[in-house]
Design an enzyme around this catalytic site. Structure first.
Site, PDB file in Angstrom:
ATOM      1  N   TYR A 152       0.812  -1.095  -0.104  1.00  0.00           N
ATOM      2  CA  TYR A 152       0.078   0.077   0.089  1.00  0.00           C
ATOM      3  C   TYR A 152       0.799   1.174   0.089  1.00  0.00           C
ATOM      4  O   TYR A 152       1.619   1.393   0.879  1.00  0.00           O
ATOM      5  CB  TYR A 152      -0.838  -0.100   1.216  1.00  0.00           C
ATOM      6  CG  TYR A 152      -1.729   0.958   1.414  1.00  0.00           C
ATOM      7  CD1 TYR A 152      -2.807   1.566   0.666  1.00  0.00           C
ATOM      8  CD2 TYR A 152      -1.382   2.319   2.586  1.00  0.00           C
ATOM      9  CE1 TYR A 152      -3.614   2.455   0.929  1.00  0.00           C
ATOM     10  CE2 TYR A 152      -2.277   3.496   2.682  1.00  0.00           C
ATOM     11  CZ  TYR A 152      -3.375   3.556   1.714  1.00  0.00           C
ATOM     12  OH  TYR A 152      -4.244   4.713   1.993  1.00  0.00           O
ATOM     13  N   ASP A 241       9.202   2.216   0.143  1.00  0.00           N
ATOM     14  CA  ASP A 241       8.401   2.950   0.753  1.00  0.00           C
ATOM     15  C   ASP A 241       8.311   2.552   2.420  1.00  0.00           C
ATOM     16  O   ASP A 241       8.118   1.740   2.720  1.00  0.00           O
ATOM     17  CB  ASP A 241       7.083   2.701   0.250  1.00  0.00           C
ATOM     18  CG  ASP A 241       5.574   3.320   1.204  1.00  0.00           C
ATOM     19  OD1 ASP A 241       6.219   4.002   2.242  1.00  0.00           O
ATOM     20  OD2 ASP A 241       4.549   3.105   0.743  1.00  0.00           O
ATOM     21  N   LYS A 269       4.863   8.705   9.017  1.00  0.00           N
ATOM     22  CA  LYS A 269       4.385   8.058  10.383  1.00  0.00           C
ATOM     23  C   LYS A 269       5.399   8.316  11.488  1.00  0.00           C
ATOM     24  O   LYS A 269       5.367   9.439  12.133  1.00  0.00           O
ATOM     25  CB  LYS A 269       4.100   6.694  10.342  1.00  0.00           C
ATOM     26  CG  LYS A 269       2.736   6.607   9.385  1.00  0.00           C
ATOM     27  CD  LYS A 269       2.212   5.151   9.531  1.00  0.00           C
ATOM     28  CE  LYS A 269       1.358   4.614   8.486  1.00  0.00           C
ATOM     29  NZ  LYS A 269      -0.293   4.898   8.926  1.00  0.00           N
TER      30      LYS A 269
HETATM   31  C1  PLP Z   1       3.579   2.168   3.427  1.00  0.00           C
HETATM   32  C2  PLP Z   1       2.522   3.276   3.240  1.00  0.00           C
HETATM   33  N1  PLP Z   1       2.692   4.150   2.446  1.00  0.00           N
HETATM   34  C3  PLP Z   1       2.154   5.223   2.380  1.00  0.00           C
HETATM   35  C4  PLP Z   1       1.146   5.420   3.081  1.00  0.00           C
HETATM   36  C5  PLP Z   1       0.281   6.658   3.257  1.00  0.00           C
HETATM   37  O1  PLP Z   1       0.462   7.459   4.223  1.00  0.00           O
HETATM   38  P1  PLP Z   1      -0.574   8.696   4.818  1.00  0.00           P
HETATM   39  O2  PLP Z   1      -1.580   8.112   5.593  1.00  0.00           O
HETATM   40  O3  PLP Z   1       0.265   9.205   5.660  1.00  0.00           O
HETATM   41  O4  PLP Z   1      -0.975   9.246   3.734  1.00  0.00           O
HETATM   42  C6  PLP Z   1       0.724   4.501   4.125  1.00  0.00           C
HETATM   43  C7  PLP Z   1      -0.510   4.717   5.333  1.00  0.00           C
HETATM   44  O5  PLP Z   1      -0.743   3.890   5.963  1.00  0.00           O
HETATM   45  C8  PLP Z   1       1.472   3.401   4.454  1.00  0.00           C
HETATM   46  O6  PLP Z   1       1.148   2.318   5.281  1.00  0.00           O
END
Ligand code: PLP
Length: 434
Positions: A152, A241, A269
């Site tokens: 994700y 990511d 995060k």
């Molecule tokens: C691996 C990963 N990338 C990107 C995101 C997107 O981050 P945000 O919720 O701060 O937009 C998340 C959100 O949970 C994530 O788990």
């Protein structure tokens, strides 16, 4: 699994039930992010947080493993972060101004994260992914991206595809089906597929180096190394990511833990200890399009001083304590994973757990969940019911079963959590037998 305690729940969580009803009148869906409404037996309304604990509006106290969906790596009330925010507030808000903190934070990130020679800030992980993809396309002059199934990368149209096993394609109502046309979906963990597909038309391979969103799967031996070699061979960028894994699996994230350095890293995060801040970091070469000012990088709230102050305090604390903090979080997560698996096996309850560093995934599933592909067998409804059973025993996880450890969890919290797990498993076993 059965949701059998409804009457008692209504009494115990009366304030949260009442809030949900009234919030729906003007707040769309009653929450500000859809998954929050999936919590069972009801989306509990938080009154306050305290270390690794939260207290709801009905006065119920929970040991918290949701941790704000991951950011609260130092818990809910880390003194150094709160002092830094208060100090920053005393100077006014200074939103969208140039300030010393942003360069200081970028330097601190460079000292912690192997790939991070240069950094740019945004507010959310979704924005940071968008920026990273744009950097990759600008740097290479190419458009195509490899993404892995069940990874994700935020909710933007251009990458929000293939988010679960068995669900290729756009998965959100209203999503532009054309927006992700340049994305090629492959199976996470299968380096051969990448080597077979990748050629000089690809701008980047983007990957969750540890498949936390898919269910806490560590990369198969050699997978990340082969992504590194394959991308280098055809001139594409490798993007990790690390929105979840950054500052969570190690001070330097998954890239430190597995010894593979990507061209670009997406951080979020835990970076902000609970305040909204995310970043794209990378080598000087990969970030050149940004550092030269050629690539447009905009956003009113980017690098906002409050979030930056929180992030500096957070990274300083993690840097100074990392030898102890990460080992303890890993050990606690491992202990909870083993306890849950053993207890469920003992009572014949179809609940399973997987650990990846300071993260833990609980699944309701009849069959073993050994690979990402096996997650197609997970019973999502029963997983929600089981995390609801844990909530009744005083333990909060993400409704879908993902749990995070923080530096604020104590041995007493882990022991109390084991007692809660035992009670939740027993409650399910009783309900099954009834
Ligand atoms: C691996 C990963 N990338 C990107 C995101 C997107 O981050 P945000 O919720 O701060 O937009 C998340 C959100 O949970 C994530 O788990």
């Amino acid at each position: 699994m059965r949701d059998s305690l409804d009457a008692a729940d209504r009494q115990r969580f009366a304030g949260s039930y009442a809030h949900r009803k009234s919030a729906l009148s003007h707040l769309a869906f009653g929450v500000s992010s859809t998954p929050r409404a999936t919590q069972r037996p009801v989306a509990i309304v938080m009154e306050r947080g305290d270390g690794a604990h939260v207290v709801d509006v009905d006065g119920n106290r929970f040991i918290d493993y949701a941790l704000g969906y991951g950011p609260l790596i130092l818990g809910h009330t880390p003194p150094s972060v709160i002092a830094a925010i208060q100090n920053e507030l005393s100077r006014g808000l200074r939103t969208a101004s140039v300030h010393r903190g942003e360069a200081e934070l970028a330097e601190l990130i460079a000292a912690c994260v192997p790939s991070a020679e240069q950094t740019s800030f945004v507010s959310t992980g979704t924005e940071a992914i968008q920026l990273a993809l744009r950097v990759a396309r600008a740097a290479t002059g190419r458009v195509k991206i490899v993404k892995f199934r069940a990874n994700y990368h935020g909710w933007a149209d251009g990458i929000h595809v293939g988010n679960a096993i068995g669900q290729d394609g756009a998965s959100a109502l209203g999503q532009d089906p054309q927006a992700a046309q340049s994305v090629t979906l492959l199976d996470w963990g299968d380096a051969e597929q990448v080597e077979a597909v990748l050629d000089s038309s690809f701008a980047a391979v983007i990957v969750e180096p540890v498949a936390i969103n898919g269910g806490c799967f560590e990369p198969p031996a050699g997978f990340l190394e082969r992504l590194r070699t394959a991308t280098q061979r055809c001139g594409a960028l490798l993007i990790f990511d690390e929105v979840i894994t950054g500052f969570r699996l190690a001070l330097g994230g998954a890239q430190e833990r597995y010894g593979v350095t990507p061209d670009l890293s997406v951080l979020g995060k835990a970076l902000g200890a609970g305040l909204p801040i995310s970043a794209v970091s990378g080598s000087r070469a990969a970030m050149e399009v940004l550092s030269s000012g050629r690539l447009m990088h905009r956003g009113t709230f980017n690098g906002n001083p409050l979030s930056v102050a929180a992030a500096i305090a957070c990274l300083e604390e993690l840097r100074d304590g990392h030898n102890e903090i990460y080992a303890r979080m890993d050990a606690f997560a491992g202990r909870l994973c083993r306890f849950l698996s053993d207890r469920a096996t003992l009572r014949g309850v179809p609940v399973r757990a997987r650990q990846a560093g300071a993260a833990l995934q609980i699944f309701a599933a009849e069959a073993a969940i050994e690979t990402l592909r096996d997650t197609a067998q997970v019973d999502k409804e029963n997983t929600l019911l089981f995390t609801g059973a844990l909530l009744r025993e005083g333990v909060q996880t993400l409704p879908r079963g993902l749990c995070y450890l923080s530096a604020a969890h104590s041995l007493a919290d882990i022991e109390a959590t084991e007692a809660a797990i035992a009670a939740a498993v027993d409650a399910v076993a009783h309900a099954k037998a009834a």
